[in-house]
Enzyme design. Structure first.
Site, PDB file in Angstrom:
ATOM      1  N   ASP A   1      -8.348   5.430  -1.350  1.00  0.00           N
ATOM      2  CA  ASP A   1      -7.900   4.151  -0.786  1.00  0.00           C
ATOM      3  C   ASP A   1      -8.050   3.081  -1.864  1.00  0.00           C
ATOM      4  O   ASP A   1      -9.156   2.642  -2.171  1.00  0.00           O
ATOM      5  CB  ASP A   1      -8.733   3.799   0.452  1.00  0.00           C
ATOM      6  CG  ASP A   1      -8.263   2.511   1.128  1.00  0.00           C
ATOM      7  OD1 ASP A   1      -7.373   1.827   0.574  1.00  0.00           O
ATOM      8  OD2 ASP A   1      -8.781   2.187   2.216  1.00  0.00           O
TER       9      ASP A   1
ATOM     10  N   CYS B   1       0.811  -1.216   0.000  1.00  0.00           N
ATOM     11  CA  CYS B   1       0.000   0.000   0.000  1.00  0.00           C
ATOM     12  C   CYS B   1       0.847   1.270   0.000  1.00  0.00           C
ATOM     13  O   CYS B   1       0.455   2.279  -0.592  1.00  0.00           O
ATOM     14  CB  CYS B   1      -0.964   0.011   1.181  1.00  0.00           C
ATOM     15  SG  CYS B   1      -0.193  -0.247   2.800  1.00  0.00           S
TER      16      CYS B   1
ATOM     17  N   HIS C   1      -1.718   0.361   7.286  1.00  0.00           N
ATOM     18  CA  HIS C   1      -2.333   0.636   5.987  1.00  0.00           C
ATOM     19  C   HIS C   1      -1.968   2.071   5.612  1.00  0.00           C
ATOM     20  O   HIS C   1      -1.609   2.884   6.477  1.00  0.00           O
ATOM     21  CB  HIS C   1      -3.849   0.457   6.049  1.00  0.00           C
ATOM     22  CG  HIS C   1      -4.525   0.526   4.714  1.00  0.00           C
ATOM     23  ND1 HIS C   1      -4.088  -0.188   3.623  1.00  0.00           N
ATOM     24  CD2 HIS C   1      -5.598   1.252   4.285  1.00  0.00           C
ATOM     25  CE1 HIS C   1      -4.862   0.077   2.588  1.00  0.00           C
ATOM     26  NE2 HIS C   1      -5.777   0.953   2.954  1.00  0.00           N
TER      27      HIS C   1
END
Length: 217
Positions: free
Chosen positions: A96, A24, A80
């Site tokens: 996201d 991520c 994250h």
């Protein structure tokens, strides 16, 4: 370069952005660059913020995640990373790439759906946020992906096809400096100054996230 208003961003196709599962931080790095070059963000990403989500125990529950096998989409991530865009005159938006929510989502909606504030969490699961101004992050971040290798050197998860990210000063790996987030470091008082001036930005608590972005003009 002309930029696109929030209302014009509602139909953006997430598949147009690079995404490697479990990487991520690199996904968001490339996301920021594409938002800039496509004119969706301001020059140099001055309206973009990279946000690392974790805590002391590295146990952060997030809902509506693509990686989940559950109906509610919940995943317990060690950390994250997302991008939050704060444009003058517009509501903050969350980008996201791992979420099943609209892309992008308003910050208020994202907080409600992804963090489920009404769901009572034990202290070990309370989320913390490291916020870094994107122009600082794009200059400073580096990852040689060592966190995704077994002791024998084999990959835990298949790496992205592009070359590892190297910081402007030649640093090859500093991911740990961003993803290690501790409650003792949270300080909303200095957050606004640190986000724009410090390499590692600022750490705030979950109940301060929307307040922080409401104060950024």
């Amino acid at each position: 370069m002309a930029t696109t208003s929030a209302s014009e961003q509602s139909n953006i196709d997430v598949s147009h952005f690079h995404h490697t599962p479990f990487y991520c931080e690199e996904n968001v790095y490339l996301l920021c660059k594409k938002l800039i070059t496509s004119g969706i963000a301001e020059t140099e990403g001055s309206d973009l913020f990279v946000v690392f989500i974790s805590n002391d125990k590295k146990q952060t529950p997030l809902w509506h995640q693509k990686a989940s096998n559950r109906a509610d989409g919940v995943v317990l991530w060690d950390y994250h990373v997302v991008c939050i865009q704060r444009r003058r005159g517009d509501h903050p938006l969350v980008w996201d790439l791992d979420s099943t929510l609209p892309f992008p989502s308003s910050l208020g909606s994202y907080v409600s759906e992804t963090f489920c504030p009404s769901f009572q969490l034990f202290d070990d699961f309370r989320r913390l946020f490291r916020i870094v101004h994107a122009p600082v992050f794009l200059r400073s971040f580096a990852s040689d992906r060592r966190h995704m290798r077994d002791p024998d050197g084999s990959w835990i998860k298949k790496p992205p096809p592009h070359e590892p990210i190297v910081a402007e000063d030649g640093t090859v790996h500093n991911l740990d400096e961003y993803m290690n987030i501790y409650a003792a470091d949270a300080n909303i008082t200095s957050a606004k100054d640190f986000v724009f001036t410090q390499k590692h930005g600022a750490v705030i608590q979950e109940n301060q996230l929307e307040e922080f972005f409401s104060q950024i003009s």
